[in-house]
Design an enzyme around this catalytic site. Sequence first.
Site, PDB file in Angstrom:
ATOM      1  N   ALA A 157       0.866  -1.175   0.000  1.00 50.00           N
ATOM      2  CA  ALA A 157       0.000   0.000   0.000  1.00 50.00           C
ATOM      3  C   ALA A 157       0.907   1.230   0.000  1.00 50.00           C
ATOM      4  CB  ALA A 157      -0.901  -0.017   1.226  1.00 50.00           C
TER       5      ALA A 157
ATOM      6  N   GLY B 183       0.860  -4.976   1.183  1.00 57.25           N
ATOM      7  CA  GLY B 183      -0.427  -5.037   0.488  1.00 57.25           C
ATOM      8  C   GLY B 183      -0.311  -5.665  -0.894  1.00 57.25           C
TER       9      GLY B 183
ATOM     10  N   GLU C 126      -0.437  -9.275  -0.215  1.00 54.59           N
ATOM     11  CA  GLU C 126      -1.829  -9.582   0.166  1.00 54.59           C
ATOM     12  C   GLU C 126      -2.758  -9.577  -1.048  1.00 54.59           C
ATOM     13  OE1 GLU C 126      -1.548  -6.508   3.132  1.00 54.59           O
ATOM     14  OE2 GLU C 126      -2.109  -7.928   4.712  1.00 54.59           O
TER      15      GLU C 126
ATOM     16  N   GLU D 125       5.571  -5.049   6.885  1.00 54.80           N
ATOM     17  CA  GLU D 125       4.905  -3.980   7.647  1.00 54.80           C
ATOM     18  C   GLU D 125       5.526  -3.785   9.025  1.00 54.80           C
ATOM     19  OE1 GLU D 125       3.385  -6.402   5.970  1.00 54.80           O
ATOM     20  OE2 GLU D 125       1.590  -5.662   4.918  1.00 54.80           O
TER      21      GLU D 125
HETATM   22  N1  DAK Z   1       4.636   3.199  -0.799  1.00 51.52           N
HETATM   23  C1  DAK Z   1       5.012   4.354  -1.403  1.00 51.52           C
HETATM   24  N2  DAK Z   1       6.090   4.464  -2.201  1.00 51.52           N
HETATM   25  C2  DAK Z   1       6.828   3.370  -2.399  1.00 51.52           C
HETATM   26  C3  DAK Z   1       6.507   2.125  -1.793  1.00 51.52           C
HETATM   27  C4  DAK Z   1       5.337   2.058  -0.974  1.00 51.52           C
HETATM   28  N3  DAK Z   1       4.909   0.922  -0.403  1.00 51.52           N
HETATM   29  N4  DAK Z   1       7.440   1.229  -2.168  1.00 51.52           N
HETATM   30  C5  DAK Z   1       8.313   1.881  -2.980  1.00 51.52           C
HETATM   31  N5  DAK Z   1       7.956   3.166  -3.120  1.00 51.52           N
HETATM   32  C6  DAK Z   1       8.600   4.211  -3.911  1.00 51.52           C
HETATM   33  C7  DAK Z   1       9.850   4.751  -3.215  1.00 51.52           C
HETATM   34  O1  DAK Z   1       9.489   5.731  -2.264  1.00 51.52           O
HETATM   35  C8  DAK Z   1      10.595   5.315  -4.395  1.00 51.52           C
HETATM   36  O2  DAK Z   1       9.999   6.559  -4.739  1.00 51.52           O
HETATM   37  P1  DAK Z   1      10.935   7.858  -5.009  1.00 51.52           P
HETATM   38  O3  DAK Z   1      11.748   8.007  -3.786  1.00 51.52           O
HETATM   39  O4  DAK Z   1      11.731   7.472  -6.241  1.00 51.52           O
HETATM   40  O5  DAK Z   1       9.927   8.946  -5.248  1.00 51.52           O
HETATM   41  C9  DAK Z   1      10.279   4.347  -5.514  1.00 51.52           C
HETATM   42  O6  DAK Z   1       9.093   3.663  -5.129  1.00 51.52           O
HETATM   43  C10 DAK Z   1      11.378   3.300  -5.738  1.00 51.52           C
HETATM   44  O7  DAK Z   1      11.631   2.691  -4.480  1.00 51.52           O
HETATM   45  P2  DAK Z   1      13.112   2.511  -3.877  1.00 51.52           P
HETATM   46  O8  DAK Z   1      13.988   3.631  -4.306  1.00 51.52           O
HETATM   47  O9  DAK Z   1      12.947   2.265  -2.435  1.00 51.52           O
HETATM   48  O10 DAK Z   1      13.553   1.193  -4.659  1.00 51.52           O
HETATM   49  P3  DAK Z   1      14.569   0.058  -4.159  1.00 51.52           P
HETATM   50  O11 DAK Z   1      14.732  -0.833  -5.320  1.00 51.52           O
HETATM   51  O12 DAK Z   1      15.784   0.659  -3.516  1.00 51.52           O
HETATM   52  O13 DAK Z   1      13.786  -0.705  -2.996  1.00 51.52           O
HETATM   53  C11 DAK Z   1      11.857  -1.843  -2.019  1.00 51.52           C
HETATM   54  C12 DAK Z   1      12.640  -1.471  -3.309  1.00 51.52           C
HETATM   55  C13 DAK Z   1      10.586  -2.552  -2.449  1.00 51.52           C
HETATM   56  C14 DAK Z   1      12.721  -2.796  -1.180  1.00 51.52           C
HETATM   57  C15 DAK Z   1      11.576  -0.564  -1.196  1.00 51.52           C
HETATM   58  O14 DAK Z   1      10.978   0.384  -2.075  1.00 51.52           O
HETATM   59  C16 DAK Z   1      10.637  -0.804  -0.054  1.00 51.52           C
HETATM   60  O15 DAK Z   1      11.045  -1.319   0.988  1.00 51.52           O
HETATM   61  N6  DAK Z   1       9.348  -0.409  -0.222  1.00 51.52           N
HETATM   62  C17 DAK Z   1       8.369  -0.463   0.854  1.00 51.52           C
HETATM   63  C18 DAK Z   1       7.911  -1.889   1.084  1.00 51.52           C
HETATM   64  C19 DAK Z   1       6.889  -1.938   2.223  1.00 51.52           C
HETATM   65  O16 DAK Z   1       7.189  -1.626   3.358  1.00 51.52           O
HETATM   66  N7  DAK Z   1       5.660  -2.365   1.893  1.00 51.52           N
HETATM   67  C20 DAK Z   1       4.580  -2.454   2.862  1.00 51.52           C
HETATM   68  C21 DAK Z   1       3.846  -1.150   2.883  1.00 51.52           C
HETATM   69  S1  DAK Z   1       2.557  -1.126   4.134  1.00 51.52           S
HETATM   70  C22 DAK Z   1      -4.987  -1.267   5.039  1.00 51.52           C
HETATM   71  C23 DAK Z   1      -4.581  -2.557   5.038  1.00 51.52           C
HETATM   72  C24 DAK Z   1      -3.330  -2.889   4.553  1.00 51.52           C
HETATM   73  C25 DAK Z   1      -2.465  -1.961   4.089  1.00 51.52           C
HETATM   74  C26 DAK Z   1      -2.881  -0.653   4.094  1.00 51.52           C
HETATM   75  C27 DAK Z   1      -4.137  -0.290   4.559  1.00 51.52           C
HETATM   76  N8  DAK Z   1      -6.256  -0.904   5.576  1.00 51.52           N
HETATM   77  C28 DAK Z   1      -6.938  -1.877   6.407  1.00 51.52           C
HETATM   78  C29 DAK Z   1      -6.801   0.383   5.428  1.00 51.52           C
HETATM   79  C30 DAK Z   1      -1.146  -2.337   3.634  1.00 51.52           C
HETATM   80  C31 DAK Z   1      -0.033  -1.781   4.118  1.00 51.52           C
HETATM   81  C32 DAK Z   1       1.249  -1.937   3.418  1.00 51.52           C
HETATM   82  O17 DAK Z   1       1.363  -2.557   2.395  1.00 51.52           O
END
Ligand code: DAK
Length: 263
Positions: free
Chosen positions: A71, A114, A117, A137
Site C-alpha cells: 500500500a 499489500g 496480500e 509492515e
Molecule cells: N509506498 C510508497 N512508495 C513506495 C513504496 C510504498 N509501499 N514502495 C516503494 N515506493 C517508492 C519509493 O518511495 C521510491 O519513490 P521515489 O523516492 O523514487 O519517489 C520508488 O518507489 C522506488 O523505491 P526505492 O527507491 O525504495 O527502490 P529500491 O529498489 O531501492 O527498494 C523496495 C525497493 C521494495 C525494497 C523498497 O521500495 C521498499 O522497501 N518499499 C516499501 C515496502 C513496504 O514496506 N511495503 C509495505 C507497505 S505497508 C490497510 C490494510 C493494509 C495496508 C494498508 C491499509 N487498511 C486496512 C486500510 C497495507 C499496508 C502496506 O502494504
Amino acid sequence: MSRPPAGCAKEIRTEAEGPVGLITLNRPSVLNALNHPLMEGLVGALEDFERAPSIGCIIITGNAKAFAAGADIKEMDHATTAEISRDPHLSRWDRVGKCAKPVIAAVSGFALGGGCELALACDMIVASETAVFGQPEINIGVMPGAGGTQRLTRILGKTRAMEMVLTGKRMTAREALAAGLVNRVVPVESYLEQAKKLAHEIAAQPPMAVRMAKEAVLKALDVDLDAGLALERRLFYSLFDTGDQKEGMRAFIEKREPKFTGK
Ligand code: DAK
C-alpha cells in the site's frame, strides 16, 4: 470493455484477450504502490470483467520489477487509528478475494505488504524467477492489515507465517513454490505468457462449473469438513440443470470435443 472509474485510468490498464481479462497495475515509478486511485480502478476493472459474459478468467499483473511494493506509505503515514479504520481501502482487497470468476496473479519482482496480500487474495499465482514475497509492515511499525496474517497462515502454516510476519523477511519465488504459495515459477520473460496460458485453459471450461468449483474450494478454507462436503454436494447437483453438463457428458460419449455455451 468498459473502463475503470473516471480519473483512475492512468493507474491501471485493462485489456481483454478473448475470454481473458487482463488488469495491469501501472505506477511503475513507485513500484506499483497501491494508492486509492489504483485500488479503486482495480476494483472497477475487476467488476467490469466479472460482469462481462465473454470473460472466463481474470489476470492481475504488474511489471517485471514489481507486482506491487505494498500500500502507498505516503498516503497513510499521517493517519490516526480513527481515520485508518474508516478507510475504504481494505474492502478493495476483500473484493478481489470475493470475485466470482477465477483470478490469477502474474507476479514478477516485489510482492510486498499489500502487494503480497493482493496476490494472496487471487486464486492462483504464476511467479517469475525474480518474484519476492514478503510482509514487511513490521519494519515500519505496523502489521499486515489486508489479509496477510490470515491468508499466509492458511497456506504456510503457523510457524513459517509467524516468522515472515514478525521479521519482515522475504521469500524467494523458489521458496514460495516449495511452500505452496505459488502455482509455478517461470523465467521472467514468460511469466505473463504462462499466466495467460493458464487463464485461457480455465476460460475454455464450462463457466458455471468453474464458478461453483471455485466457490467450493474457497469454502474448504473456512468451514469444517461436513459443512464443506454438504456445500460441494449441493453445488454438484445444481450443475445437472445446466446445458454444459449435458453437452460435456454427451460429447464424451460421442467421442468429440464439447462446445460449452455457459448455459
Ligand atoms: N509506498 C510508497 N512508495 C513506495 C513504496 C510504498 N509501499 N514502495 C516503494 N515506493 C517508492 C519509493 O518511495 C521510491 O519513490 P521515489 O523516492 O523514487 O519517489 C520508488 O518507489 C522506488 O523505491 P526505492 O527507491 O525504495 O527502490 P529500491 O529498489 O531501492 O527498494 C523496495 C525497493 C521494495 C525494497 C523498497 O521500495 C521498499 O522497501 N518499499 C516499501 C515496502 C513496504 O514496506 N511495503 C509495505 C507497505 S505497508 C490497510 C490494510 C493494509 C495496508 C494498508 C491499509 N487498511 C486496512 C486500510 C497495507 C499496508 C502496506 O502494504
